[in-house]
Design an enzyme around this catalytic site. Structure first.
Site, mmCIF file in Angstrom:
data_model
loop_
_atom_site.group_PDB
_atom_site.id
_atom_site.type_symbol
_atom_site.label_atom_id
_atom_site.label_comp_id
_atom_site.label_asym_id
_atom_site.label_seq_id
_atom_site.Cartn_x
_atom_site.Cartn_y
_atom_site.Cartn_z
ATOM 1 C CB ALA A 136 6.544 -17.816 1.116
ATOM 2 C CB ILE A 148 -2.941 -9.703 -4.348
ATOM 3 C CG1 ILE A 148 -2.959 -8.900 -5.646
ATOM 4 C CG2 ILE A 148 -2.548 -11.157 -4.612
ATOM 5 C CD1 ILE A 148 -1.575 -8.561 -6.175
ATOM 6 C CG ASP A 192 5.117 -9.435 3.407
ATOM 7 O OD1 ASP A 192 6.317 -9.528 3.701
ATOM 8 O OD2 ASP A 192 4.350 -10.407 3.369
ATOM 9 C CG LEU A 227 -0.388 -14.803 -2.505
ATOM 10 C CD1 LEU A 227 -1.469 -14.001 -1.777
ATOM 11 C CD2 LEU A 227 0.047 -14.067 -3.760
ATOM 12 C CB ALA A 228 6.431 -15.974 -1.986
#
Length: 386
Positions: A144, A254, A278, A308-309
């Site tokens: 990202a 995740i 994160d 995912l970001a």
């Protein structure tokens, strides 16, 4: 501040638990004594009855971008103070404010704010430095991060960042295999910065070369890196195989499958695994659409749903998750949340464990790891609302 005597507590030390313990914190927020059994308070001490709950070392997050609607890249004291307060309510007592790939001017603004904020002090979790994530990464594994701002490193730009932060950069994420990458590894290492391999497409041999030059860490292991293959281990395999490398893990279930979290802990051990969140600005916010991202069921994606970001994870939830995923005990897994990040951020002499002379950074939790209080330097910065 008066000295404080915390008594009737289960106290988690590095290698054992004191079942009926007490801890004395002096007026400067340092741990003065730790003992077992009964101890009466004296006239200049405030007595705090922990009522049989546990005192555990405060959790240290070396990879945190934001929370509760605020980002380190906002470049302001207000934002860092809000991030500090938010994460202290979820078990974090110290953190490295983490940048994102951006223009040089924006990164310098954020680094200047870190230096200012470090001097002023934080209302919650202690700001212990900066994690420079990017811009010296590999576009192929950018995730990202903003591709348009990725660039090759130079000694001049690195020196600008060190100066802007007043040498608060404790950890850097870079891709060693790109042009100038190996030189950057050595230069950062020589400046006393922990070098992490991340957002990298390096092969095993390139990772090995980077470790010889001083790399000792990987960033959000398994994510943003060349994957494990039986004929080419990549960064993912190298991080697991090489004893020189400490591996970060986002244990939200995740970013990394629970079984892979367990595998990493089993292979690397708790003393070479560094739990992180994160967490990004939308940690703590409800599901919805925000700026570049969409949050759904706690998962953060870019708006095209491709990547995912970051995460909405908190350290106390991560700790619960890892115990659940691995079957490890709280005592077993605590180093990954305390001493390991303290070591990687180079503050293990003052933080990371409950020891005489160290900062009184600790949590009061029940058997289910429900957080009742967070203390930073002996000051209660969070208390559960009754």
């Amino acid at each position: 501040m008066d000295s404080q005597l915390f008594k009737n507590a289960k106290i988690y030390l590095l290698d054992k638990i004191i079942e009926n313990g007490w801890m004395l914190v002096d007026e400067h927020g340092k741990i003065l004594e730790i003992g077992e059994g009964e101890r009466a308070s004296v006239s200049n001490e405030v007595s705090v009855d922990v009522k049989g709950m546990s005192i555990i070392p405060g959790l240290i997050d070396v990879h945190i971008h934001g929370g509760n609607g605020y980002s380190f890249m906002d470049g302001s004291y207000e934002s860092l103070a809000e991030i500090s307060s938010f994460h202290s309510k979820h078990g974090t007592t110290s953190f490295l404010a983490t940048t994102s790939t951006a223009s040089k001017e924006k990164i310098i603004k954020a680094l200047n704010s870190a230096s200012e904020s470090y001097e002023k002090g934080m209302p919650g979790a202690d700001l212990i430095g900066v994690h420079l994530e990017g811009p010296f990464i590999n576009e192929k594994r950018s995730g990202a991060q903003e591709k348009s701002d990725i660039r090759l490193s130079s000694k001049e730009e690195i020196e600008e960042y060190l100066k802007a932060s007043n040498h608060l950069i404790k950890l850097v994420t870079l891709a060693p295999e790109v042009e100038n990458g190996f030189e950057a590894v050595k230069y950062f290492k020589d400046q006393g910065v922990t070098v992490s391999i991340g957002h990298s497409d390096a092969n095993f041999q390139e990772v090995l070369e980077a470790t010889k030059l001083g790399a000792t860490h990987t960033t959000h292991h398994f994510n943003g890196m060349s994957p494990l293959h039986h004929r080419e281990p990549g960064v993912a395999g190298a991080g697991m195989a090489l004893k020189e490398l400490t591996t970060e893990i986002i244990a939200d279930g995740i970013h990394v499958h629970p079984e892979m979290v367990k595998l990493l802990l089993d292979v690397k051990g708790v003393w070479n695994t560094c739990a992180i969140t994160d967490a990004v600005f939308c940690a703590g916010l409800p599901d919805g659409e925000y700026e570049r991202v969409i949050v759904t069921k706690g998962q953060v994606y870019l708006k095209d749903w491709s990547t995912l970001a970051g995460s909405t994870l908190t350290m106390i939830q991560s700790l619960k998750n890892v115990i659940s995923f691995t079957g490890y005990s709280l005592l077993d897994v605590l180093p990954s949340y305390t001493m390991v990040p303290a070591r990687q951020a180079k503050v293990e002499h003052i933080k990371g464990s409950l020891e005489i002379g160290k900062d009184a950074d600790f949590l009061i939790v029940d058997d289910d790891l429900t957080l009742y209080s967070t203390f930073v330097n002996g000051i209660e910065v969070y208390q559960m609302t009754k």
